[in-house]
Enzyme design. Structure first.
Site, PDB file in Angstrom:
ATOM      1  N   ASP A  13       0.881  -1.149   0.000  1.00 45.37           N
ATOM      2  CA  ASP A  13       0.000   0.000   0.000  1.00 45.37           C
ATOM      3  C   ASP A  13       0.942   1.228   0.000  1.00 45.37           C
ATOM      4  OD1 ASP A  13      -1.466   1.974   1.140  1.00 45.37           O
ATOM      5  OD2 ASP A  13      -2.442   0.717   2.640  1.00 45.37           O
ATOM      6  N   ASP A  51      -8.302  -6.608   0.532  1.00 42.70           N
ATOM      7  CA  ASP A  51      -7.547  -6.672   1.771  1.00 42.70           C
ATOM      8  C   ASP A  51      -8.405  -6.000   2.825  1.00 42.70           C
ATOM      9  OD1 ASP A  51      -6.920  -3.816   0.793  1.00 42.70           O
ATOM     10  OD2 ASP A  51      -6.191  -3.825   2.839  1.00 42.70           O
ATOM     11  N   CYS A 103     -16.099 -25.545  10.793  1.00 41.74           N
ATOM     12  CA  CYS A 103     -14.704 -25.138  10.556  1.00 41.74           C
ATOM     13  C   CYS A 103     -13.762 -26.177  11.152  1.00 41.74           C
ATOM     14  CB  CYS A 103     -14.456 -23.771  11.187  1.00 41.74           C
ATOM     15  SG  CYS A 103     -12.764 -23.171  10.961  1.00 41.74           S
ATOM     16  N   CYS A 130     -10.457 -25.497  11.814  1.00 40.24           N
ATOM     17  CA  CYS A 130      -9.251 -24.862  12.343  1.00 40.24           C
ATOM     18  C   CYS A 130      -9.050 -25.261  13.799  1.00 40.24           C
ATOM     19  CB  CYS A 130      -9.326 -23.339  12.169  1.00 40.24           C
ATOM     20  SG  CYS A 130     -10.105 -22.464  13.529  1.00 40.24           S
ATOM     21  N   CYS A 159     -11.525 -24.191  16.447  1.00 42.69           N
ATOM     22  CA  CYS A 159     -12.837 -24.841  16.388  1.00 42.69           C
ATOM     23  C   CYS A 159     -12.789 -26.319  16.729  1.00 42.69           C
ATOM     24  CB  CYS A 159     -13.449 -24.653  15.005  1.00 42.69           C
ATOM     25  SG  CYS A 159     -13.782 -22.924  14.628  1.00 42.69           S
ATOM     26  N   HIS A 200      -8.835 -18.301  12.958  1.00 43.41           N
ATOM     27  CA  HIS A 200     -10.169 -18.751  12.552  1.00 43.41           C
ATOM     28  C   HIS A 200     -10.794 -17.759  11.553  1.00 43.41           C
ATOM     29  CE1 HIS A 200     -14.302 -20.067  12.486  1.00 43.41           C
ATOM     30  NE2 HIS A 200     -14.605 -18.780  12.647  1.00 43.41           N
TER      31      HIS A 200
HETATM   32 ZN   LIG Z   1     -12.352 -22.188  13.000  1.00 43.38          ZN
END
Ligand SMILES: [Zn+2]
Length: 573
Positions: free
Chosen positions: A91, A264, A302, A304, A307, A333
């Protein structure tokens, strides 16, 4: 740099492409995690690998303040320094001119700051920004621009845009023979004429890609979506389009639909620090006491670490204690949620099913905590008047409705609209794409399939019926349809458009474009609106095959000679 477009969705401007940079190929649409100071906050390289991040963002201004340009020149750029093997976009610092109010002066040459690290003055010019981005060695450099509040006056927005154009020309010259790509930034606040001019000027210059700047800084969601749609259409098809600093998962979905390739935003990591997460069960605020004893996964959909290893109860505790592990887990997450959404968007684009996915996810991504819905209080958003002209938005327990001031809350308007439409066998056949030859009345002696099926929607209101139709048509094969809405007073419709939180059915480009220009067009579908007394405005309009109207419009029907049109009206349930 090269952009290869693989597919463009039907009924949408969404596109699936591959962007080849100096370091790697990037599958788009893509979300770029933000690594302002050369690190995606709280995330290790192993985690970024696991996320499948193909490009990250770093900030020229912050890296110029600390560690400074000389370090990158001596140590050989940011990739090597932070051990990041894939693409980096930098940026330019333009947003910091806007967002860091302390001790700055802005002139033709550039913007002067006082360094927050040591207080020394720092002049950021287009040339200085490019020199720094060359030292960083990013794959994609951005021109320095003057970002302003999106609600600025026309005169202020014009001046900022013109300065941005002059700086863009200087940035191109400063780039020299660098193999790094350089993107221009289209400005112009929420003024269509300025956005058009900005896109026109910048696309005549040899940039490798184009960004839509100056959004997510004060405008409404509808303004943001309209401006994105307008600018994306004006940008060349063979260059990447990047929407800067936007936004929530829903914003990303809507911008992809309008033809944007790159995004972004700091939200996934910034909100994680606050304990706010995006899940398949809606947006969840883990600070709420309701999670204290919740022994369930954060998001059952999820995989991850946050989770699969921990409960909402434990994560709630980490957030309440402001433990860094909580921030790290929730940031991972949230980034997983964003990158999975983009991967799913790409897969749907490849399968040709994006339009339907878009229609479903527009509702899904707007959900808030489905397991523990926050209590609905009388809280109203500031700056959003709930009346306009003769109309008011009234909110009940489970839905909102547009009423004439003083009238009580009617039945759920979405449910009524759906019932009205379901009663139409013609429409069901139309949606299934059945041949409509026999549906054209013989008396018209028209060539089948040349004339669109004309539907009159009498009493547009908050467009519940019209949007139920638009949603049915979206993403399906159908015969050409022309929808003509009639409304005595469009104040109610405009009021509803300003209340998308209450009216989820209006989260779609069609009603906004209709309100702005009087017509919405896409392949095989045209929607126009006539304001005024239908007894006058219907003259000269194409005669209807089908008329849809609600109870309160029934009195006007007798005035119209509708010939052999099929008339469908609402019946009390
Ligand atoms: Zn997750």
């Amino acid at each position: 740099m090269k952009l290869t477009v693989h597919a463009v969705a039907e009924g949408s401007r969404a596109r699936r492409a591959t962007l080849t940079t100096l370091h790697n190929s990037i599958e788009t649409p893509v979300f770029m995690p933000v690594g302002t100071r050369g690190t995606v906050r709280t995330q290790t390289l192993a985690q970024l690998d696991k996320l499948g991040a193909s490009i990250i963002l770093a900030n020229t201004y912050h890296l110029l303040v600390r560690p400074g340009q000389e370090l990158f020149e001596r140590l050989g750029g940011l990739h090597r320094w932070m051990s990041w093997p894939r693409a980096i976009l930098t940026d330019s610092g333009g947003f910091q001119i806007f967002s860091l109010p302390n001790a700055r002066s802005l002139g033709e040459d550039g913007a002067e700051f006082k360094s927050y690290a040591d207080g020394r003055p720092l002049l950021l010019t287009p040339e200085r920004s490019i020199a720094m981005q060359r030292a960083i060695g990013s794959d994609i450099m951005m021109v320095l621009d003057q970002c302003i509040d999106s609600t600025s006056s026309h005169a202020h927005a014009t001046a900022a845009m013109e300065l941005t154009h002059r700086w863009a020309v200087r940035s191109l010259a400063a780039r020299g023979d660098s193999p790094q790509a350089l993107f221009a930034i289209v400005q112009g606040a929420c003024f269509d004429d300025l956005r058009r001019r900005s896109a026109d000027v910048l696309t005549q210059l040899p940039f490798d890609g184009y960004a839509i700047g100056g959004l997510a800084v004060g405008e409404t969601r509808a303004q943001r979506e309209d401006t994105t749609e307008l600018v994306a259409q004006l940008l060349p098809a063979d260059r990447p389009r990047y929407l800067m600093g936007v936004g929530t998962p829903l914003d990303l979905l809507e911008a992809v639909h309008r033809g944007v390739d790159m995004f972004d935003c700091v939200l996934p990591t910034a909100w994680a620090q606050q304990g706010v997460v995006f899940t398949s069960r809606g947006k969840i605020d883990l600070r709420r006491g309701v999670h204290r004893l919740a022994e369930v996964a954060l998001d059952p959909a999820c995989t991850c670490e946050a989770c699969t290893l921990y409960s909402r109860s434990y994560l709630h505790h980490l957030v309440k204690c402001r433990e860094p592990l909580g921030w790290q887990l929730l940031a991972f997450h949230n980034l997983s949620f964003y990158l999975r959404l983009m991967a799913e968007i790409r897969a749907q684009l490849e399968r040709g099913t994006f339009a339907r996915f878009h229609a479903e996810q527009r509702v899904q991504l707007a959900l808030v905590d489905q397991d523990n819905p926050p209590a609905r209080g009388p809280r109203r958003r500031i700056g959003k008047p709930s009346t306009r002209g003769a109309f008011a938005v009234v909110t009940g327990e489970t839905y909102s409705a547009l009423v004439r001031i003083g009238e009580p809350l009617p039945g759920d308007p979405d449910a009524r609209a759906t019932r009205l439409l379901e009663r139409s066998l013609r429409l069901a056949a139309l949606v299934r794409g059945e041949p409509r030859v026999e549906r054209v009345p013989e008396s018209r002696s028209l060539v089948p399939d040349e004339r669109p099926l004309v539907i009159w929607d009498i009493g547009l209101g908050a467009a519940h019926v019209a949007m139920a139709l638009v949603r049915q048509l979206d993403g399906t094969e159908h015969a050409p349809v022309e929808l003509v809405s009639f409304e005595r007073d469009l104040d109610g419709f405009r009021l509803a458009l300003d209340h998308q939180k209450e009216f989820a059915h209006l989260r779609h480009p069609a009603p906004h474009i209709l309100a702005r220009s009087g017509a919405y067009r896409r392949d095989g579908f045209v929607w126009t609106v006539c304001e005024g007394d239908i007894a006058e405005t219907h003259v000269g309009r194409p005669r209807p095959d089908l008329v849809l109207y609600g109870l309160r419009s029934s009195a006007i029907l007798a005035q119209l000679a509708l010939g052999d049109a099929e008339v469908l009206h609402e019946v009390p349930s």
